[in-house]
Design a protein around this motif. Sequence first.
Motif, short mmCIF file in Angstrom:
data_model
loop_
_atom_site.label_atom_id
_atom_site.label_comp_id
_atom_site.label_asym_id
_atom_site.label_seq_id
_atom_site.Cartn_x
_atom_site.Cartn_y
_atom_site.Cartn_z
N HIS A 1 29.42 -8.91 -10.26
CA HIS A 1 30.10 -10.07 -10.84
C HIS A 1 30.73 -10.83 -9.68
O HIS A 1 31.61 -10.33 -9.01
N ILE B 1 34.71 -4.28 -17.17
CA ILE B 1 33.29 -4.03 -16.95
C ILE B 1 33.04 -2.56 -17.27
O ILE B 1 33.71 -1.68 -16.72
N SER C 1 36.94 -2.68 -13.51
CA SER C 1 35.66 -2.02 -13.73
C SER C 1 35.90 -0.52 -13.96
O SER C 1 36.60 0.13 -13.19
N ASN D 1 40.28 -8.18 -8.48
CA ASN D 1 39.27 -7.20 -8.93
C ASN D 1 39.74 -5.77 -8.69
O ASN D 1 40.05 -5.41 -7.56
N PHE E 1 38.65 -1.70 -9.27
CA PHE E 1 37.72 -0.67 -9.77
C PHE E 1 38.46 0.66 -9.81
O PHE E 1 39.35 0.92 -9.01
N ALA F 1 29.41 -2.01 -9.79
CA ALA F 1 29.37 -2.86 -10.98
C ALA F 1 30.20 -4.13 -10.76
O ALA F 1 29.81 -5.22 -11.21
N LEU F 2 31.31 -4.00 -10.06
CA LEU F 2 32.14 -5.18 -9.76
C LEU F 2 31.38 -6.17 -8.90
O LEU F 2 31.44 -7.38 -9.09
N ALA G 1 30.91 0.29 -16.53
CA ALA G 1 29.93 0.66 -15.51
C ALA G 1 29.36 2.03 -15.85
O ALA G 1 30.10 2.99 -15.98
N SER H 1 28.72 -5.26 -18.94
CA SER H 1 28.29 -3.89 -18.67
C SER H 1 27.13 -3.89 -17.70
O SER H 1 26.38 -4.86 -17.60
N SER I 1 31.64 2.32 -10.21
CA SER I 1 32.53 1.25 -10.70
C SER I 1 32.63 0.13 -9.68
O SER I 1 32.69 -1.05 -10.04
#
Length: 434
Positions: free
Chosen positions: A365, A270, A244, A373, A375, A361-362, A272, A328, A358
Amino acid sequence: MKFFNINYNKEQVSFVEALKKGLGNKQGLFFPCYMPKLQDKDILQLLNLNFVDCSSKILSYFIKDISIDDLTKIIKKCFNFLVPLVLLDNNLACLELYHGPTLAFKDFGARFMAQILQFFYSKDKITILIATSGDTGAAVAHAFYNIPNIEVIILYPKNRIVFLQEQLFCTLGKNITTIAIEGNFDDCQNLVKQAFNDIVLKQELKLNSANSINISRLLAQICYYFEAYKQIPKKYKYKKVIISVPSGNFGNLTAGLMAKTMGLPINYFIAATNANNTIVNYLNNGHWNPKKTITTLSNAMDVSCPNNWPRIMEIFHQNNWDLSMLKSISINDVDTTNAIIYLYQKYKYISEPHTAVSFNALKHHTYNKEIFNIFLGTAHPAKFQKYILKILKQNILLPQILSNCVNKKNKSYILSKNFNTFKKFLQQKYISIN
Ligand SMILES: *Cc1c(COP(=O)(O)O)cnc(C)c1O
């Protein structure tokens, strides 16, 4: 390797020309004519190298005008700080990009640009002129400080940037001139544009810009995506990895997508953003409808017309990727603050607004165990000391670079937003001394 102008494909230039020009004809951005595609075994080899050697190798695919030994020397000077992937949970980590001299990820691009410009411009005098609302100014000032034959002029809106941030770049002096403009960021940007359109100034000062559109800054940023991947715990490598990216002008994300194009196995990114959501809307409904820029907590991302977007479109086009591959999301200030609190309560991890965007935003999901994952952490929380104290009741010790400059004298000039005044100032200061 040549670089072509996205707005005017016939214009194809060497790396050095793209570096010096910044923008091509018709305001077009430069982009590599082809992207190097690496085999799995090449990627593995890169991942076995240390950060400096890996970065030099990556950059050598794009920059043929310099030997790899010289490139390595330059990178060693630029990337002389840590880039840790900090594990918060089994499959969750923050790539901290803020351990450079000005405590924001912009150090990567600015330092590389300064060193590589110096390498190619060792004899001529040039002047770098930029407008900044914070991080870029600090990164550029420190990157170019004391570099022979390069003068730097930085404009910023008076009384509109954070005190610590201002101290970080307005106390240096020597070849770094800082000017507080009585106006807002757009007024500063306008003065820069007018200066570049002024033939006398442009020629006499040999003006160059160092903003995020310069291809050298982007190329430098590809390197830390490989470093992130290298540090992922073994059991997750070659499963799914998502990253992200807190985005404003979308340079950081462009570099990530370039790394993926080269073959780095990142499944998806992603994008963000904060409340400035031009791209999020565009990806959702196909309408390009930039609104007035909104001021948010993550101020370095307050951008409504991201200038690197054409490069991202180019990457998707070249790879035949569908834009739906790019996730996004826009995170407002309330959710940003909540994310800072959540990271602290759950992991004892102190972050700041850009990094929190960031992370948040993760969170949107759903993660499963198969996915790793990441960020990106783009600024040091100490830069937001007051705000962190307010919401977390935690006092952050200032890193030495910040505490050192707190009591130094601010050397900025103060000017109105009138172009003629600005021009006169430049002529008196720079042209008469020669
Ligand atoms: C500049 C900046 C961003 C945004 O990066 P872009 O490449 O412009 O998308 C994010 N966080 C911080 C701290 C920044 O300084």
